[in-house]
Scaffold this motif. Sequence first.
Motif, short mmCIF file in Angstrom:
data_model
loop_
_atom_site.label_atom_id
_atom_site.label_comp_id
_atom_site.label_asym_id
_atom_site.label_seq_id
_atom_site.Cartn_x
_atom_site.Cartn_y
_atom_site.Cartn_z
N UNK A 142 29.77 25.30 7.93
CA UNK A 142 29.23 25.67 6.72
C UNK A 142 28.76 24.72 5.79
N UNK A 143 29.73 23.34 6.70
CA UNK A 143 29.58 22.44 5.12
C UNK A 143 28.04 22.26 5.14
N UNK A 144 27.73 21.72 6.10
CA UNK A 144 26.25 21.71 7.00
C UNK A 144 25.25 22.79 6.23
N UNK A 145 25.58 23.69 6.34
CA UNK A 145 24.44 24.75 5.29
C UNK A 145 24.62 23.83 3.70
N UNK A 146 25.79 24.32 3.62
CA UNK A 146 26.06 24.40 1.73
C UNK A 146 25.24 23.51 1.42
N UNK A 147 25.43 22.07 2.15
CA UNK A 147 24.22 21.19 2.03
C UNK A 147 22.64 21.51 2.05
N UNK A 148 22.60 22.14 2.28
CA UNK A 148 20.78 22.29 2.69
C UNK A 148 20.02 22.98 0.60
N UNK A 149 19.15 22.27 0.91
CA UNK A 149 19.04 22.98 -0.62
C UNK A 149 18.54 24.65 -0.84
N UNK A 150 18.21 24.96 -1.97
CA UNK A 150 18.40 26.52 -2.51
C UNK A 150 16.84 26.65 -2.33
N UNK A 151 16.76 27.92 -1.30
CA UNK A 151 15.13 28.53 -1.23
C UNK A 151 14.59 29.91 -1.33
N UNK A 152 16.10 30.73 -2.00
CA UNK A 152 15.53 31.86 -2.33
C UNK A 152 17.64 32.21 -2.71
N UNK A 153 16.90 33.69 -2.65
CA UNK A 153 18.23 34.67 -3.50
C UNK A 153 18.77 35.66 -2.25
N UNK A 154 19.73 36.03 -2.04
CA UNK A 154 20.65 37.47 -2.15
C UNK A 154 20.96 38.50 -2.23
N UNK A 155 20.40 39.71 -2.41
CA UNK A 155 20.92 40.79 -3.08
C UNK A 155 21.47 41.61 -1.96
N UNK A 156 22.87 42.32 -2.26
CA UNK A 156 22.85 43.46 -0.93
C UNK A 156 22.80 44.88 -2.15
N UNK A 157 21.49 45.74 -1.14
CA UNK A 157 21.28 47.23 -2.51
C UNK A 157 21.42 47.65 -0.97
N UNK A 158 22.10 49.00 -2.05
CA UNK A 158 21.70 50.13 -1.20
C UNK A 158 20.32 50.74 -1.21
N UNK A 159 20.44 51.57 0.08
CA UNK A 159 18.55 51.83 0.35
C UNK A 159 17.42 52.40 -0.40
N UNK A 160 18.80 52.93 -1.22
CA UNK A 160 17.90 53.89 -2.52
C UNK A 160 17.16 53.27 -3.51
N UNK A 161 17.13 51.70 -3.33
CA UNK A 161 16.67 50.91 -4.16
C UNK A 161 15.28 50.08 -3.31
N UNK A 162 14.29 49.86 -4.06
CA UNK A 162 13.28 49.24 -3.55
C UNK A 162 13.09 47.41 -3.72
N UNK A 163 12.59 46.92 -2.95
CA UNK A 163 11.63 45.20 -4.08
C UNK A 163 10.98 45.36 -4.10
N UNK A 164 10.45 45.16 -5.26
CA UNK A 164 8.80 44.71 -5.16
C UNK A 164 8.49 42.93 -5.31
N UNK A 165 8.12 42.68 -4.78
CA UNK A 165 7.67 41.27 -5.37
C UNK A 165 6.61 40.78 -6.56
N UNK A 166 6.51 40.84 -7.49
CA UNK A 166 5.66 40.56 -8.09
C UNK A 166 4.66 39.14 -8.63
N UNK A 167 5.41 38.17 -7.42
CA UNK A 167 3.62 37.52 -7.22
C UNK A 167 2.84 37.01 -6.38
N UNK A 168 3.69 38.03 -5.04
CA UNK A 168 2.66 38.17 -3.49
C UNK A 168 3.37 39.42 -3.76
N UNK A 169 1.35 40.14 -2.66
CA UNK A 169 2.12 40.96 -1.57
C UNK A 169 2.76 42.33 -3.08
N UNK A 170 2.36 42.06 -3.97
CA UNK A 170 2.99 43.24 -4.75
C UNK A 170 1.56 44.41 -4.86
#
Length: 223
Positions: free
Chosen positions: A8-36
Amino acid sequence: MPSEQTALTAESALPVTGYRLLLPDQWAQVPLRQGTEEAVRRVLDDVCTRIPKDAPPDKAGPYRRELERRFRAAVAQAQQTKALDLYLPVKPMGGGDFSLGASILVSETLLPRRSEARGRTEPTDLAVQLLSRDGVHGADLSSGEIDGALAVRREHLAGADPDRGAELASRRVEYIASVPDDPDRWFVTAFSTVGGGDPRDELAEALVEWFDAVMANFRWRRG
């Protein structure tokens, strides 16, 4: 073999590359920079499959076109903010119609580097400064952490703005978090809802509580 704590310590030392949101399947993600466009088409195709096959063409056609118009308008408006991702509820919960009465917009912002001569500003003050740039005053502000990172939460009411596609007033909650190990980089997650037509009603209150629970489970992606 390394212990779980070491891993866990080794993982926390890695650089941040993104994020994670836990949402119910009623919600859809739309990327706004690529693949929109691909994401928009996928969502619309999925929603249209739930239109009853025996629906009269003179009703199904206009409904489908209005649905697409509203959805694309929401995506286009979000793209103007140069955000990263837009999340919209595209499946009704427990029946009902497709609704765009709420949204989550995820973006990043950079703070100009401060010289040593200008002195050091506390991270919380910087977060408030960033939130203040849009001219909102009298908002409810509080601070804390999300996934170990400093975060400032702002809640306020926004009036209707038909010129920008906002026909109704809305309740807004924003979290702005300092990205770990990158003090000039800030991550913003903004929730908006019109409730049941009144941003102060019980539905709006429940949705704000739900969003706070979502942010309590927010996690950085590292790698």
